[in-house]
Design a protein around this motif. Structure first.
Motif, PDB file in Angstrom:
ATOM      1  N   LEU A   1       3.686  -7.387  18.275  1.00 46.21           N
ATOM      2  CA  LEU A   1       4.060  -7.243  16.862  1.00 46.21           C
ATOM      3  C   LEU A   1       2.866  -6.801  16.026  1.00 46.21           C
ATOM      4  N   SER A   2       2.994  -5.652  15.380  1.00 49.25           N
ATOM      5  CA  SER A   2       2.018  -5.180  14.392  1.00 49.25           C
ATOM      6  C   SER A   2       2.728  -5.191  13.045  1.00 49.25           C
ATOM      7  N   MET A   3       2.532  -6.261  12.291  1.00 49.53           N
ATOM      8  CA  MET A   3       3.353  -6.501  11.102  1.00 49.53           C
ATOM      9  C   MET A   3       2.634  -6.045   9.837  1.00 49.53           C
ATOM     10  N   THR A   4       2.738  -4.740   9.598  1.00 38.93           N
ATOM     11  CA  THR A   4       2.183  -4.137   8.394  1.00 38.93           C
ATOM     12  C   THR A   4       3.338  -3.569   7.583  1.00 38.93           C
ATOM     13  N   GLN A   5       3.178  -3.582   6.263  1.00 33.47           N
ATOM     14  CA  GLN A   5       4.215  -3.018   5.388  1.00 33.47           C
ATOM     15  C   GLN A   5       5.584  -3.580   5.767  1.00 33.47           C
TER      16      GLN A   5
ATOM     17  N   TYR B   1       7.990   5.956   0.401  1.00 38.24           N
ATOM     18  CA  TYR B   1       7.039   5.853   1.509  1.00 38.24           C
ATOM     19  C   TYR B   1       7.193   7.045   2.437  1.00 38.24           C
ATOM     20  N   ILE B   2       6.154   7.891   2.480  1.00 38.41           N
ATOM     21  CA  ILE B   2       6.190   9.087   3.320  1.00 38.41           C
ATOM     22  C   ILE B   2       5.076   9.064   4.357  1.00 38.41           C
ATOM     23  N   ALA B   3       4.264   8.013   4.379  1.00 41.89           N
ATOM     24  CA  ALA B   3       3.243   7.818   5.426  1.00 41.89           C
ATOM     25  C   ALA B   3       1.862   7.617   4.857  1.00 41.89           C
ATOM     26  N   ARG B   4       1.698   7.698   3.569  1.00 40.63           N
ATOM     27  CA  ARG B   4       0.359   7.547   3.004  1.00 40.63           C
ATOM     28  C   ARG B   4       0.085   6.079   2.682  1.00 40.63           C
ATOM     29  N   GLU B   5      -0.083   5.761   1.383  1.00 38.60           N
ATOM     30  CA  GLU B   5      -0.452   4.404   1.000  1.00 38.60           C
ATOM     31  C   GLU B   5       0.462   3.911  -0.116  1.00 38.60           C
ATOM     32  N   PHE B   6       0.335   2.615  -0.421  1.00 33.95           N
ATOM     33  CA  PHE B   6       0.990   2.037  -1.583  1.00 33.95           C
ATOM     34  C   PHE B   6      -0.070   1.710  -2.632  1.00 33.95           C
ATOM     35  N   HIS B   7       0.319   1.793  -3.904  1.00 32.63           N
ATOM     36  CA  HIS B   7      -0.552   1.382  -5.002  1.00 32.63           C
ATOM     37  C   HIS B   7      -0.015   0.042  -5.473  1.00 32.63           C
ATOM     38  N   GLY B   8      -0.670  -1.041  -5.091  1.00 28.44           N
ATOM     39  CA  GLY B   8      -0.083  -2.363  -5.247  1.00 28.44           C
ATOM     40  C   GLY B   8      -0.827  -3.281  -6.188  1.00 28.44           C
ATOM     41  N   VAL B   9      -0.268  -4.472  -6.333  1.00 30.10           N
ATOM     42  CA  VAL B   9      -0.717  -5.458  -7.306  1.00 30.10           C
ATOM     43  C   VAL B   9      -1.459  -6.588  -6.592  1.00 30.10           C
ATOM     44  N   TRP B  10      -2.622  -6.974  -7.122  1.00 29.31           N
ATOM     45  CA  TRP B  10      -3.331  -8.117  -6.557  1.00 29.31           C
ATOM     46  C   TRP B  10      -2.564  -9.405  -6.829  1.00 29.31           C
TER      47      TRP B  10
ATOM     48  N   ASP C   1      -6.307 -13.205  -4.002  1.00 26.90           N
ATOM     49  CA  ASP C   1      -6.771 -11.953  -4.605  1.00 26.90           C
ATOM     50  C   ASP C   1      -6.732 -10.774  -3.637  1.00 26.90           C
ATOM     51  N   VAL C   2      -5.576 -10.535  -3.059  1.00 26.85           N
ATOM     52  CA  VAL C   2      -5.365  -9.356  -2.217  1.00 26.85           C
ATOM     53  C   VAL C   2      -4.093  -8.648  -2.685  1.00 26.85           C
ATOM     54  N   HIS C   3      -3.957  -7.373  -2.327  1.00 27.15           N
ATOM     55  CA  HIS C   3      -2.734  -6.670  -2.728  1.00 27.15           C
ATOM     56  C   HIS C   3      -1.879  -6.276  -1.524  1.00 27.15           C
ATOM     57  N   ASP C   4      -2.068  -6.998  -0.424  1.00 25.92           N
ATOM     58  CA  ASP C   4      -1.209  -6.810   0.739  1.00 25.92           C
ATOM     59  C   ASP C   4      -1.441  -7.993   1.672  1.00 25.92           C
ATOM     60  N   PHE C   5      -0.521  -8.187   2.591  1.00 23.90           N
ATOM     61  CA  PHE C   5      -0.695  -9.229   3.607  1.00 23.90           C
ATOM     62  C   PHE C   5      -0.195  -8.664   4.931  1.00 23.90           C
ATOM     63  N   THR C   6      -1.047  -8.749   5.945  1.00 21.45           N
ATOM     64  CA  THR C   6      -0.766  -8.136   7.248  1.00 21.45           C
ATOM     65  C   THR C   6      -1.034  -9.142   8.355  1.00 21.45           C
ATOM     66  N   TRP C   7      -0.249  -9.063   9.415  1.00 21.33           N
ATOM     67  CA  TRP C   7      -0.519  -9.913  10.580  1.00 21.33           C
ATOM     68  C   TRP C   7      -0.076  -9.206  11.850  1.00 21.33           C
TER      69      TRP C   7
ATOM     70  N   MET D   1      -6.171   1.440  10.798  1.00 24.97           N
ATOM     71  CA  MET D   1      -5.661   1.348   9.429  1.00 24.97           C
ATOM     72  C   MET D   1      -6.210   0.097   8.772  1.00 24.97           C
ATOM     73  N   GLU D   2      -6.601   0.246   7.520  1.00 27.78           N
ATOM     74  CA  GLU D   2      -7.183  -0.860   6.774  1.00 27.78           C
ATOM     75  C   GLU D   2      -6.099  -1.704   6.106  1.00 27.78           C
ATOM     76  N   TYR D   3      -6.348  -3.010   6.083  1.00 33.24           N
ATOM     77  CA  TYR D   3      -5.464  -3.942   5.376  1.00 33.24           C
ATOM     78  C   TYR D   3      -6.314  -5.030   4.746  1.00 33.24           C
ATOM     79  N   ALA D   4      -5.672  -5.941   4.023  1.00 31.18           N
ATOM     80  CA  ALA D   4      -6.394  -6.999   3.324  1.00 31.18           C
ATOM     81  C   ALA D   4      -7.057  -7.945   4.316  1.00 31.18           C
ATOM     82  N   MET D   5      -8.383  -8.043   4.258  1.00 30.27           N
ATOM     83  CA  MET D   5      -9.166  -8.957   5.080  1.00 30.27           C
ATOM     84  C   MET D   5      -9.026  -8.696   6.575  1.00 30.27           C
TER      85      MET D   5
END
Length: 407
Positions: free
Chosen positions: A92-96, A114-123, A165-171, A242-246
């Motif tokens: 499991l790669s649980m992103t987005q 969502y077309i494959a780039r990034e999201f502009h999100g809220v902290w 204080d992150v604008h995404d959560f990934t596991w 790919m980069e994610y929060a922390m």
């Protein structure tokens, strides 16, 4: 994303037409069952990959509001970024993977499809509990709250993470993960998750990666600004890097140089994407380019490459684009490039040159000071190109609007 991939002149080989061939039990989706605002149902409609919501009452400045959402989702067979059972065997790669609030700022809403780039999100502050088969090892964003007292019921374990204080959560999760950790002196704890089924050479590379990641963390904290969190995880998962929060998800079956290189790049994103977080749909070069610039210099030092000019590769890439006839203005929206190749070179190579060339204009010492001032002034604030160039003006004492305009 599928239509874009099947109609663009140079589709990513990682996507191609693979999405269109997924079966109903393989494709990813999120279906919202209910949504309430302060306990009262609100009207909502799913339009493509965007949930459009009509509020019962407008949210006034300074006001608090509570939304509760129940949704069902299916994890896709991995094509790009998120998914299950990818080619390296990560479960499991649980992103987005959850509905993410779009950013609303001085320009209005940024609810791009969502077309494959990034999201502009809220902290925000994430409090996440994941319940999964007890045999799985889980790593990702946030601080694990119950490492020594797992809550196991009916063969499942609940993992509790808090990410401030992150604008995404990934596991990511896999029953075959090795979990190593290494402390950065006067810095965060680093975690490494990689599959024990890698061959002996690759397992050796993952061990050797760990002190290099410590050195990279120290380099970026010194040359940009202090990493503000207490942990960072490097996880075998996803596809590519790919980069994610922390944390980052990277592929694990790489040469040692490639493994360090992708870690350097994705770790550097922490500063430009997750701490300053420019709008990558509009200014992708500020994230990818600045990251390319600083990670090239970091690799030159940490890997003792001995290069007089670490960004020479970016110059060569940009020259190819500039003489190709397909270059588009740097103001082009990330989803509007006619060629993926033109987007990539504009974002990574040309964006790196923006900084390297600026160093010739204001001096390398002033450029170094500018990067630090940019971090100090604009962390957690979503800066624009003008915000960066104003930092350079204040440091150098020069008027630089011409440089940004011509760029």
């Amino acid at each position: 994303m599928d239509v874009r991939s099947r109609t663009i002149a140079d589709p990513s080989p990682k996507i191609g037409d693979r999405i269109s061939k997924l079966q109903p039990n393989e494709i990813g989706y999120i279906k919202v069952n209910s949504l309430t605002q302060n306990g009262k149902a609100v009207q909502h409609e799913t339009v493509g990959t965007v949930l459009e919501v009509d509020l019962n009452t407008a949210i006034q400045p300074g006001e608090s509001v509570t939304f509760e959402m129940d949704f069902d989702a299916q994890v896709p067979v991995q094509i790009r970024r998120s998914g299950r059972n990818n080619k390296e065997g990560v479960a499991l790669s649980m992103t987005q993977w959850f509905p993410k609030l779009a950013e609303y700022d001085f320009e209005g809403w940024h609810a791009d499809a969502y077309i494959a780039r990034e999201f502009h999100g809220v902290w925000g502050n994430f409090d996440v509990k994941l319940t999964i088969d007890k045999d799985y090892v889980v790593g990702g964003s946030g601080y694990l709250q119950n490492p020594d007292s797992p809550s196991i019921k009916k063969g499942k374990r609940t993992w509790h993470f808090i990410a401030p204080d992150v604008h995404d959560f990934t596991w990511a999760a896999d029953p075959e993960y090795i979990h190593d950790s290494m402390q950065v002196p006067d810095g965060p704890m680093l975690h490494f998750y990689y599959k024990r089924t890698l061959n002996e050479e690759k397992l050796k590379f993952w061990k050797e990666l760990q002190p290099k990641t410590v050195a990279l963390m120290q380099y970026f904290s010194k040359h940009i600004g202090t990493y503000p969190y207490k942990q960072y995880s490097v996880i075998q998962g996803g596809d590519g890097g790919m980069e994610y929060a922390m944390c980052t998800l990277i592929t694990g079956e790489r040469s040692f140089g490639s493994l360090v290189g992708v870690t350097a790049h994705e770790l550097a994103h922490t500063w430009f994407q997750f701490l300053m977080a420019t709008n990558e749909a509009k200014h992708e070069w500020m994230d990818e380019g600045f990251t390319t610039y600083i990670s090239s210099h970091a690799m030159n030092e940490v890997m003792a490459q001995g290069k007089d000019q670490p960004t020479n590769g970016s110059y060569r890439g940009y020259v190819r684009l500039a003489t190709s006839g397909v270059e588009q203005p740097q103001t082009t929206h990330a989803d509007r490039y006619e060629y993926n190749g033109a987007y990539g070179t504009s974002a990574y190579s040309k964006g790196a040159i923006f900084l390297e060339q600026l160093g010739y204009v204001i001096g390398q010492d002033n450029l170094a000071k500018t990067l630090k001032k940019y971090f100090d002034d604009w962390s957690f604030k979503h800066p624009t190109p003008n915000d960066f160039i104003r930092c350079a003006e204040k440091v150098s004492g020069l008027e630089l609007d011409w440089y940004l305009t011509d760029w």
